[in-house]
Design a protein around this motif. Structure first.
Motif, PDB file in Angstrom:
ATOM      1  N   VAL A 194      34.361 -22.446 -31.147  1.00  0.00           N
ATOM      2  CA  VAL A 194      33.598 -21.730 -30.132  1.00  0.00           C
ATOM      3  C   VAL A 194      34.538 -20.771 -29.408  1.00  0.00           C
ATOM      4  N   GLN A 195      34.190 -19.502 -29.413  1.00  0.00           N
ATOM      5  CA  GLN A 195      35.006 -18.514 -28.723  1.00  0.00           C
ATOM      6  C   GLN A 195      34.791 -18.644 -27.212  1.00  0.00           C
ATOM      7  N   ALA A 196      35.889 -18.701 -26.480  1.00  0.00           N
ATOM      8  CA  ALA A 196      35.828 -18.823 -25.015  1.00  0.00           C
ATOM      9  C   ALA A 196      36.892 -17.909 -24.416  1.00  0.00           C
ATOM     10  N   PRO A 197      36.696 -16.594 -24.484  1.00  0.00           N
ATOM     11  CA  PRO A 197      37.738 -15.650 -24.090  1.00  0.00           C
ATOM     12  C   PRO A 197      38.127 -15.699 -22.622  1.00  0.00           C
ATOM     13  N   SER A 198      37.215 -16.168 -21.765  1.00  0.00           N
ATOM     14  CA  SER A 198      37.536 -16.177 -20.337  1.00  0.00           C
ATOM     15  C   SER A 198      38.232 -17.464 -19.891  1.00  0.00           C
ATOM     16  N   VAL A 199      38.413 -18.431 -20.803  1.00  0.00           N
ATOM     17  CA  VAL A 199      39.114 -19.677 -20.451  1.00  0.00           C
ATOM     18  C   VAL A 199      40.615 -19.434 -20.558  1.00  0.00           C
ATOM     19  N   ASP A 200      41.305 -19.544 -19.445  1.00  0.00           N
ATOM     20  CA  ASP A 200      42.743 -19.315 -19.398  1.00  0.00           C
ATOM     21  C   ASP A 200      43.442 -20.650 -19.178  1.00  0.00           C
ATOM     22  N   GLY A 201      43.790 -21.320 -20.267  1.00  0.00           N
ATOM     23  CA  GLY A 201      44.430 -22.626 -20.184  1.00  0.00           C
ATOM     24  C   GLY A 201      43.883 -23.552 -21.255  1.00  0.00           C
ATOM     25  N   ARG A 202      44.306 -24.809 -21.206  1.00  0.00           N
ATOM     26  CA  ARG A 202      43.877 -25.790 -22.195  1.00  0.00           C
ATOM     27  C   ARG A 202      42.731 -26.624 -21.648  1.00  0.00           C
ATOM     28  N   GLY A 255      30.887 -22.261 -17.376  1.00  0.00           N
ATOM     29  CA  GLY A 255      30.683 -21.101 -18.227  1.00  0.00           C
ATOM     30  C   GLY A 255      29.269 -21.062 -18.774  1.00  0.00           C
ATOM     31  N   ARG A 256      28.831 -19.884 -19.159  1.00  0.00           N
ATOM     32  CA  ARG A 256      27.542 -19.736 -19.840  1.00  0.00           C
ATOM     33  C   ARG A 256      27.721 -19.970 -21.328  1.00  0.00           C
ATOM     34  N   ILE A 257      26.749 -20.639 -21.935  1.00  0.00           N
ATOM     35  CA  ILE A 257      26.732 -20.804 -23.387  1.00  0.00           C
ATOM     36  C   ILE A 257      25.924 -19.658 -23.968  1.00  0.00           C
ATOM     37  N   ALA A 295      24.025 -14.320 -30.883  1.00  0.00           N
ATOM     38  CA  ALA A 295      24.101 -13.899 -32.288  1.00  0.00           C
ATOM     39  C   ALA A 295      22.959 -14.467 -33.119  1.00  0.00           C
ATOM     40  N   GLY A 296      22.024 -15.152 -32.482  1.00  0.00           N
ATOM     41  CA  GLY A 296      20.893 -15.698 -33.222  1.00  0.00           C
ATOM     42  C   GLY A 296      20.919 -17.210 -33.212  1.00  0.00           C
ATOM     43  N   ASP A 297      20.104 -17.799 -34.054  1.00  0.00           N
ATOM     44  CA  ASP A 297      19.957 -19.248 -34.057  1.00  0.00           C
ATOM     45  C   ASP A 297      21.107 -19.940 -34.770  1.00  0.00           C
ATOM     46  N   GLU A 298      21.947 -19.203 -35.458  1.00  0.00           N
ATOM     47  CA  GLU A 298      23.055 -19.824 -36.163  1.00  0.00           C
ATOM     48  C   GLU A 298      24.129 -20.256 -35.169  1.00  0.00           C
ATOM     49  N   PRO A 299      24.634 -21.498 -35.287  1.00  0.00           N
ATOM     50  CA  PRO A 299      25.628 -21.977 -34.323  1.00  0.00           C
ATOM     51  C   PRO A 299      26.906 -21.166 -34.323  1.00  0.00           C
ATOM     52  N   ALA A 300      27.181 -20.443 -35.427  1.00  0.00           N
ATOM     53  CA  ALA A 300      28.394 -19.621 -35.455  1.00  0.00           C
ATOM     54  C   ALA A 300      28.368 -18.566 -34.372  1.00  0.00           C
ATOM     55  N   GLY A 301      27.170 -18.280 -33.828  1.00  0.00           N
ATOM     56  CA  GLY A 301      27.068 -17.295 -32.766  1.00  0.00           C
ATOM     57  C   GLY A 301      27.353 -17.841 -31.394  1.00  0.00           C
ATOM     58  N   ALA A 302      27.661 -19.131 -31.271  1.00  0.00           N
ATOM     59  CA  ALA A 302      27.855 -19.745 -29.963  1.00  0.00           C
ATOM     60  C   ALA A 302      29.177 -19.319 -29.355  1.00  0.00           C
ATOM     61  N   GLY A 303      29.170 -19.148 -28.050  1.00  0.00           N
ATOM     62  CA  GLY A 303      30.389 -18.826 -27.326  1.00  0.00           C
ATOM     63  C   GLY A 303      30.246 -19.262 -25.880  1.00  0.00           C
ATOM     64  N   VAL A 304      31.355 -19.361 -25.184  1.00  0.00           N
ATOM     65  CA  VAL A 304      31.360 -19.661 -23.757  1.00  0.00           C
ATOM     66  C   VAL A 304      31.942 -18.448 -23.047  1.00  0.00           C
ATOM     67  N   VAL A 305      31.171 -17.874 -22.129  1.00  0.00           N
ATOM     68  CA  VAL A 305      31.572 -16.617 -21.505  1.00  0.00           C
ATOM     69  C   VAL A 305      31.502 -16.713 -19.983  1.00  0.00           C
TER      70      VAL A 305
END
Length: 613
Positions: free
Chosen positions: A459-467, A495-497, A501-511
């Protein structure tokens, strides 16, 4: 702009305060009078938030008031319950009154703004003086009523001029209003608006999930009408990308002077403008459900029924609170009573009901049989499946909660060198997908397993700064809570989920993650504890461990703080606020806290308590 402390005002002098008497009707000096709903008027230094019957009335400027008194009186008038700030406007020149927009924002300071007079050069015959308003910023409420924490210094400039009638008036001032924290707590109340998650329950067979959107409205100024207008206007900016509203664009109350209140049957009639005249029955039902959920906490008994009307006054639809469940999925979507934890034999066990003498029992299936020693687990929201992290933190297993069920191979394996560098406690979302973080320093990742199986998706989470140290997904499937560690400090972030990108889970991200407990430097545990509230365990800089509730917008709810508990390692709560808190204390083991009671010990040897989710 407002005042809420006894020592606020022009530096070096006590602020003007008022004593008003009902017997004579005289109002002395500029400022505010605090008036209970019954009884005599009384002098007020600061109105405590908890006294819900206290009303504060604005007082116009007295003839001949000094420039300092005008500034102080204006600040105090802004903390009153004057619906349209009409009295505050009397402290302004005509031009300033036309230019000033008090609804643009509310800036909250740690204490009342402190007006400091600035040196004035009178040799050129100027009739103007200036005051600088200073203070430490705490938060800001924007034009959509959304609260956000802020820090730093506040500086606002107020300019006054002497009119031809020799009276001082404010000729220039900042837009919006400014007030101290205690006045804000008295003046404003937090209310959840409700919208529908764009895709939080896709494929589950449940009605669309509702998402709470907390906002602040003025508590004594027709709050029901305020919150309905705010609901119709749409979600706050942060939440808007992941929710939808059933109200057609442009829908508003029929007229500007509409005022809403329940009748003696707890029914609210809402007249709408022409934008909603042609909606169908299904859509109208969804609109009414949003209104009913939004209005529940504005009256002591809630609202039982809503009638929506067309612009011509005819009925659009009627809906009761009992009908909402079939239209909108609210919270967990089902009644939950069971609490789960890992027992001394490292099995997943369940404790049902509120009977304090009842013993926990192993769950059906392999995770309750002890074949794999566990240190953490998560139970799906329908309580048919569970995920368990092994005692060394390396492997994640998923199994059904039925007798005789087997585990098979782990669905995820961490390569972290130590248990602290491996898998976090997992969390199930509203779609039945499983979230977990791998803390391996060489490859830290937030992962998603669709339906708890298959190839883990990063899951891409570009705004998460840290572990990421902990993960909890909200019941609505639109928001996620994270504990994030960086440079030895850990923070709670929301964060928002994003599944755009559609119904495919590959489109999930945390922003757009944001910190919601910035005063805590060391957050060690957290859990969702309502539609827009979390319970958090942590400590401030140099302080001791504490437990508190926080809102997803970063504000502190005016709710009872949980009773003190020593050495808390983990905490679990339900989105159903009526259910007890469950915690793991190094001192007392697994304990439970029900409303109005003290912590009750369940078992000494146990860890990792969770509710479904």
């Amino acid at each position: 702009m407002g005042a809420d402390r006894g020592g606020s005002g022009v530096r070096g002098r006590r602020p003007v305060r008022v004593m008003a008497y009902a017997s004579c009707g005289a109002l002395l000096l500029a400022g505010c009078a605090s008036m209970p709903d019954g009884g005599d008027l009384r002098q007020v230094e600061s109105t405590p938030r908890q006294d819900s019957q206290v009303r504060v009335y604005a007082i116009p400027p007295r003839p001949g008031a000094s420039a300092a008194e005008i500034v102080q009186g204006f600040l105090e008038a802004l903390t009153s319950d004057d619906a349209n700030y009409e009295t505050a406007g009397k402290y302004l020149t005509d031009g300033a009154r036309k230019a000033w927009d008090p609804y643009r924002s509310t800036t909250v300071l740690d204490d009342a703004p402190d007006p400091v007079g600035l040196p004035t050069d009178t040799k050129d015959g100027t009739r103007d003086v200036q005051f600088r308003l200073t203070g430490g910023k705490v938060a800001r409420v924007d034009e959509r009523h959304a609260y956000s924490p802020e820090a730093g210094s506040y500086n606002g400039l107020v300019r006054l001029t002497k009119l031809k009638n020799k009276q001082w008036r404010i000729d220039g001032l900042p837009q919006g209003v400014v007030m101290g924290t205690s006045d804000f707590q008295r003046n404003y109340v937090s209310v959840n608006k409700y919208y529908y998650a764009s895709n939080g329950t896709s494929g589950t067979g449940r009605p669309p999930a509702t998402v709470a959107d907390p906002v602040y409205v003025r508590a004594q100024v027709d709050p029901m009408t305020q919150i309905v207008r705010a609901l119709l206007r749409g979600p706050t900016k942060w939440l808007d990308p992941v929710v939808t509203s059933s109200f057609p664009t442009g829908t508003d109350l029929k007229s500007a002077d509409t005022s809403l209140s329940p009748d003696d049957r707890n029914r609210v009639t809402v007249p709408l403008n022409a934008e909603a005249d042609h909606v169908g029955g299904t859509q109208c039902g969804r609109m009414a459900a949003q209104l009913l959920l939004t209005l529940q906490n504005l009256t002591p008994t809630g609202v039982d029924e809503v009638e929506l009307q067309k612009s011509d006054g005819s009925q659009l639809c009627v809906q009761t609170m009992n009908q909402v469940e079939g239209i909108a999925s609210h919270g967990t979507g089902r009644h939950q009573e069971g609490q789960y934890f890992i027992d001394r034999e490292r099995r997943l066990v369940r404790l049902t009901g509120g009977d304090r003498d009842k013993k926990p029992e192993p769950v059906p299936g392999a995770l309750g049989e002890g074949a794999k020693k566990l240190r953490a687990a998560a139970v799906s929201r329908d309580e048919t499946s569970a995920a368990g992290v092994t005692a060394d933190g390396r492997n994640l297993y998923v199994g059904s909660l039925v007798s005789g069920g087997s585990l098979g191979e782990p669905v995820l394996r961490s390569q972290g060198a130590t248990p602290a560098d491996r898998l976090t406690t997992p969390s199930w979302d509203a779609r039945g997908d499983l979230w977990v973080a791998d803390r391996d320093p060489k490859k830290p990742r937030l992962l998603l397993l669709r339906k708890g199986a298959g190839e883990p998706i990063v899951v891409q989470a570009p705004s998460v700064d840290g572990r990421i140290e902990a993960v909890r997904v909200a019941a609505d499937g639109a928001r996620i809570a994270l504990i994030v560690e960086k440079n030895g400090k850990s923070s709670l972030q929301i964060g928002r989920i994003d599944r755009s990108a559609g119904d495919e889970p590959a489109g999930a991200g945390v922003v757009e993650t944001r910190s919601v407990a910035p005063q805590l430097e060391e957050v060690t545990a957290m859990s969702w504890a309502g539609d827009s509230r979390l319970v958090v365990v942590g400590s401030e800089k140099g302080g001791v461990q504490q437990m508190r509730y926080v809102q997803v917008d970063g504000s502190t709810p005016l709710a009872t703080t949980p009773s003190a508990l020593a050495n808390v390692k983990e905490i679990a709560a339900s989105e159903d606020e009526q259910l007890p808190l469950v915690a793991h204390s190094e001192t007392d083991g697994i304990v439970r806290l029900s409303s109005g009671e003290q912590w009750q010990k369940i078992v000494q040897d146990g860890m990792a308590p969770v509710y479904p989710g």
